[in-house]
Motif scaffolding. Structure first.
Motif, PDB file in Angstrom:
ATOM      1  N   ASP A  51       0.850  -1.203   0.000  1.00 28.42           N
ATOM      2  CA  ASP A  51       0.000   0.000   0.000  1.00 28.42           C
ATOM      3  C   ASP A  51       0.875   1.238   0.000  1.00 28.42           C
ATOM      4  O   ASP A  51       0.481   2.276   0.507  1.00 28.42           O
ATOM      5  CB  ASP A  51      -0.894   0.023   1.255  1.00 28.42           C
ATOM      6  N   TRP A  52       2.088   1.093  -0.471  1.00 28.48           N
ATOM      7  CA  TRP A  52       3.027   2.212  -0.397  1.00 28.48           C
ATOM      8  C   TRP A  52       3.897   2.238  -1.654  1.00 28.48           C
ATOM      9  O   TRP A  52       3.948   1.274  -2.400  1.00 28.48           O
ATOM     10  CB  TRP A  52       3.915   2.060   0.836  1.00 28.48           C
ATOM     11  N   GLU A  53       4.580   3.357  -1.836  1.00 23.74           N
ATOM     12  CA  GLU A  53       5.497   3.481  -2.971  1.00 23.74           C
ATOM     13  C   GLU A  53       6.864   2.927  -2.569  1.00 23.74           C
ATOM     14  O   GLU A  53       7.242   2.973  -1.395  1.00 23.74           O
ATOM     15  CB  GLU A  53       5.650   4.954  -3.344  1.00 23.74           C
ATOM     16  N   HIS A  58      14.139  -7.533  -3.913  1.00 20.41           N
ATOM     17  CA  HIS A  58      14.645  -8.009  -2.618  1.00 20.41           C
ATOM     18  C   HIS A  58      15.480  -9.275  -2.760  1.00 20.41           C
ATOM     19  O   HIS A  58      15.812  -9.909  -1.768  1.00 20.41           O
ATOM     20  CB  HIS A  58      13.483  -8.227  -1.635  1.00 20.41           C
ATOM     21  N   GLU A  59      15.799  -9.672  -3.996  1.00 20.17           N
ATOM     22  CA  GLU A  59      16.686 -10.839  -4.163  1.00 20.17           C
ATOM     23  C   GLU A  59      17.687 -10.488  -5.254  1.00 20.17           C
ATOM     24  O   GLU A  59      17.383 -10.576  -6.430  1.00 20.17           O
ATOM     25  CB  GLU A  59      15.879 -12.096  -4.494  1.00 20.17           C
ATOM     26  N   ALA A  60      18.855 -10.062  -4.830  1.00 24.52           N
ATOM     27  CA  ALA A  60      19.816  -9.523  -5.791  1.00 24.52           C
ATOM     28  C   ALA A  60      21.233  -9.948  -5.438  1.00 24.52           C
ATOM     29  O   ALA A  60      21.515 -10.364  -4.302  1.00 24.52           O
ATOM     30  CB  ALA A  60      19.724  -7.993  -5.798  1.00 24.52           C
ATOM     31  N   LEU A 110      14.544  -4.430   2.387  1.00 25.98           N
ATOM     32  CA  LEU A 110      14.819  -3.603   1.202  1.00 25.98           C
ATOM     33  C   LEU A 110      14.007  -4.123   0.027  1.00 25.98           C
ATOM     34  O   LEU A 110      14.032  -5.317  -0.273  1.00 25.98           O
ATOM     35  CB  LEU A 110      16.299  -3.729   0.815  1.00 25.98           C
ATOM     36  N   GLY A 111      13.305  -3.233  -0.648  1.00 27.36           N
ATOM     37  CA  GLY A 111      12.528  -3.658  -1.815  1.00 27.36           C
ATOM     38  C   GLY A 111      11.178  -4.227  -1.454  1.00 27.36           C
ATOM     39  O   GLY A 111      10.454  -4.710  -2.331  1.00 27.36           O
ATOM     40  N   ILE A 112      10.827  -4.195  -0.162  1.00 27.01           N
ATOM     41  CA  ILE A 112       9.498  -4.647   0.279  1.00 27.01           C
ATOM     42  C   ILE A 112       8.874  -3.589   1.194  1.00 27.01           C
ATOM     43  O   ILE A 112       7.726  -3.192   1.013  1.00 27.01           O
ATOM     44  CB  ILE A 112       9.581  -6.029   0.983  1.00 27.01           C
ATOM     45  N   GLY A 113       9.651  -3.126   2.179  1.00 25.39           N
ATOM     46  CA  GLY A 113       9.118  -2.167   3.146  1.00 25.39           C
ATOM     47  C   GLY A 113       8.788  -0.813   2.522  1.00 25.39           C
ATOM     48  O   GLY A 113       9.314  -0.463   1.462  1.00 25.39           O
ATOM     49  N   PRO A 114       7.904  -0.039   3.175  1.00 26.17           N
ATOM     50  CA  PRO A 114       7.485   1.259   2.642  1.00 26.17           C
ATOM     51  C   PRO A 114       8.678   2.175   2.352  1.00 26.17           C
ATOM     52  O   PRO A 114       9.568   2.321   3.189  1.00 26.17           O
ATOM     53  CB  PRO A 114       6.631   1.854   3.767  1.00 26.17           C
ATOM     54  N   ASP A 115       8.675   2.749   1.168  1.00 27.29           N
ATOM     55  CA  ASP A 115       9.674   3.736   0.743  1.00 27.29           C
ATOM     56  C   ASP A 115      11.103   3.189   0.692  1.00 27.29           C
ATOM     57  O   ASP A 115      12.043   3.955   0.541  1.00 27.29           O
ATOM     58  CB  ASP A 115       9.638   4.987   1.636  1.00 27.29           C
ATOM     59  N   THR A 116      11.291   1.894   0.850  1.00 25.00           N
ATOM     60  CA  THR A 116      12.649   1.359   0.740  1.00 25.00           C
ATOM     61  C   THR A 116      13.067   1.376  -0.734  1.00 25.00           C
ATOM     62  O   THR A 116      12.234   1.332  -1.636  1.00 25.00           O
ATOM     63  CB  THR A 116      12.765  -0.089   1.267  1.00 25.00           C
ATOM     64  N   GLN A 117      14.366   1.442  -0.948  1.00 25.83           N
ATOM     65  CA  GLN A 117      14.866   1.390  -2.311  1.00 25.83           C
ATOM     66  C   GLN A 117      15.556   0.047  -2.517  1.00 25.83           C
ATOM     67  O   GLN A 117      16.658  -0.187  -2.046  1.00 25.83           O
ATOM     68  CB  GLN A 117      15.827   2.555  -2.582  1.00 25.83           C
ATOM     69  N   ILE A 124      22.221  -0.223  -4.510  1.00 26.55           N
ATOM     70  CA  ILE A 124      21.426  -0.176  -3.279  1.00 26.55           C
ATOM     71  C   ILE A 124      22.366   0.234  -2.140  1.00 26.55           C
ATOM     72  O   ILE A 124      23.589   0.017  -2.208  1.00 26.55           O
ATOM     73  CB  ILE A 124      20.728  -1.507  -2.913  1.00 26.55           C
ATOM     74  N   VAL A 125      21.784   0.825  -1.104  1.00 24.23           N
ATOM     75  CA  VAL A 125      22.532   1.103   0.123  1.00 24.23           C
ATOM     76  C   VAL A 125      22.077   0.099   1.170  1.00 24.23           C
ATOM     77  O   VAL A 125      20.884  -0.033   1.431  1.00 24.23           O
ATOM     78  CB  VAL A 125      22.247   2.531   0.633  1.00 24.23           C
TER      79      VAL A 125
END
Ligand SMILES: [Zn+2]
Ligand SMILES: [Zn+2]
Length: 351
Positions: A51-53, A58-60, A110-117, A124-125
């Protein structure tokens, strides 16, 4: 740098964002491959996942480019897997040996949580490098290592089960997770391994992964034929449900021996009716299993390195990051047969 941003269902776009800067506790990783996970496909095509951007991914796997001065777990040039688990290390689950059910993991990852990149991006950081970065040992290729998320789920399911050397095992569903279960159960010493899948191509892969017998669950005689193979104990000691549908749970229940175990791996939104009067007298042990742990990623890498875990049944399709949205469209429409689509945000890293 290039990144793919998720705004909502069927609403994703390639954007340009500044290359991230790290602080003294963080690590910058240049991404080589990022898998498009079923979670991403679900979020792209159906309501109810994110529900967020965010920037998914998350698998890299990638190459460490820069490390903060307080970081000692990796160094520039190291090959690393980046990904879940996003366990916090502080909650009750984390502190009692169940990090994969950490109450904060979903939002931290990362890649799942809200606003994570996440890793649908060139870099990625990692804010928690000890928790998020896994060194890829020599002898394991980047193409193999990036499958950790896919294979880890099945590997964990077998480790979490009560399966023992010599047990008969049934696996219902031979998608990527089911294949990992088959191979893990074979390595763990299953005596008879029976797999079910409606698709002939998946049954073929199941045989290649170590199944002894394969059946089409839509063939009305398949359950009786499988029972014939499991006569000694009136069923299998352990049945793994890896298709994520109610019919597949029925297959497992039909073939589980009294006092045997049914491992529920698949997730499905439909309710399943448990008739306790029918099941209780058999004293079935129903057990859920979810994701995997950091320790299991390391174990898997060692098993790949030493040639025990074979990933040749997992076909991949590689695509540049620019194709992420068209790949998601095709995956959502069921038009891609590969086990994983691997996005390549930095083509200069690909030889
Ligand atoms: Zn995933
Ligand atoms: Zn936790």
């Amino acid at each position: 740098m290039k990144a793919v941003k998720y705004h909502g269902v069927k609403n994703m776009e390639l954007i340009d964002i500044p290359k991230p800067q790290i602080n003294e506790n963080e690590v910058l990783v240049k991404i080589m491959y990022c898998g498009i996970c079923g979670t991403d496909i679900h979020a792209y095509s159906m309501e109810g996942m994110f529900d967020w951007e965010l920037v998914p991914g998350h698998e890299a796997v990638g190459i460490v480019e820069e490390v903060g001065k307080n970081v000692d777990c990796v160094k520039p040039g190291d090959r690393v897997a980046v990904g879940p688990p996003g366990d916090c290390g502080n909650c009750y689950s984390c502190n009692t040996g169940h990090p994969n059910t950490c109450v904060n993991a979903f939002f931290n990852t990362l890649g799942i949580g809200p606003d994570t990149q996440g890793a649908y991006a060139e870099y990625i950081v990692s804010k928690f490098p000890k928790n998020e970065l896994f060194l890829i040992p020599d002898g394991v290729s980047m193409e193999q290592a990036v499958l950790f998320d896919l294979v880890g789920v099945g590997f964990h399911a077998v480790r979490r089960s009560d399966m023992r050397l010599g047990d008969c095992v049934v696996v219902s569903g031979c998608g990527s997770v089911g294949l990992a279960v088959i191979q893990s159960a074979k390595l763990a010493g299953a005596s008879t391994l029976i797999a079910f899948d409606p698709l002939a191509s998946k049954r073929e892969l199941a045989l290649k992964s170590g199944a002894d017998y394969v059946f089409d669950p839509n063939d009305p005689s398949s359950i009786e034929k499988a029972k014939g193979l499991l006569k000694q104990a009136n069923g299998a000691q352990v049945c793994f449900e890896a298709a994520g549908n109610p019919y597949s749970i029925d297959t497992c229940i039909s073939l589980c021996m009294p006092s045997g175990q049914i491992m529920l791996i698949g997730n499905d939104g439909r309710p399943y009716q448990l008739v306790t009067a029918a099941l209780g007298p058999h004293q079935y042990d129903l057990k859920f299993t979810f994701t995997y742990t950091k320790e299991e990623i390391t174990m898997l890498f060692d098993m790949i390195k030493t040639g025990k875990f074979d990933l040749s049944a997992y076909t991949t399709l590689k695509a540049p990051l620019e194709d992420a949205v068209s790949m998601l469209d095709k995956l959502a429409a069921g038009e891609i047969d590969a086990a994983r689509v691997l996005l390549m945000p930095n083509l200069d890293l690909i030889k």
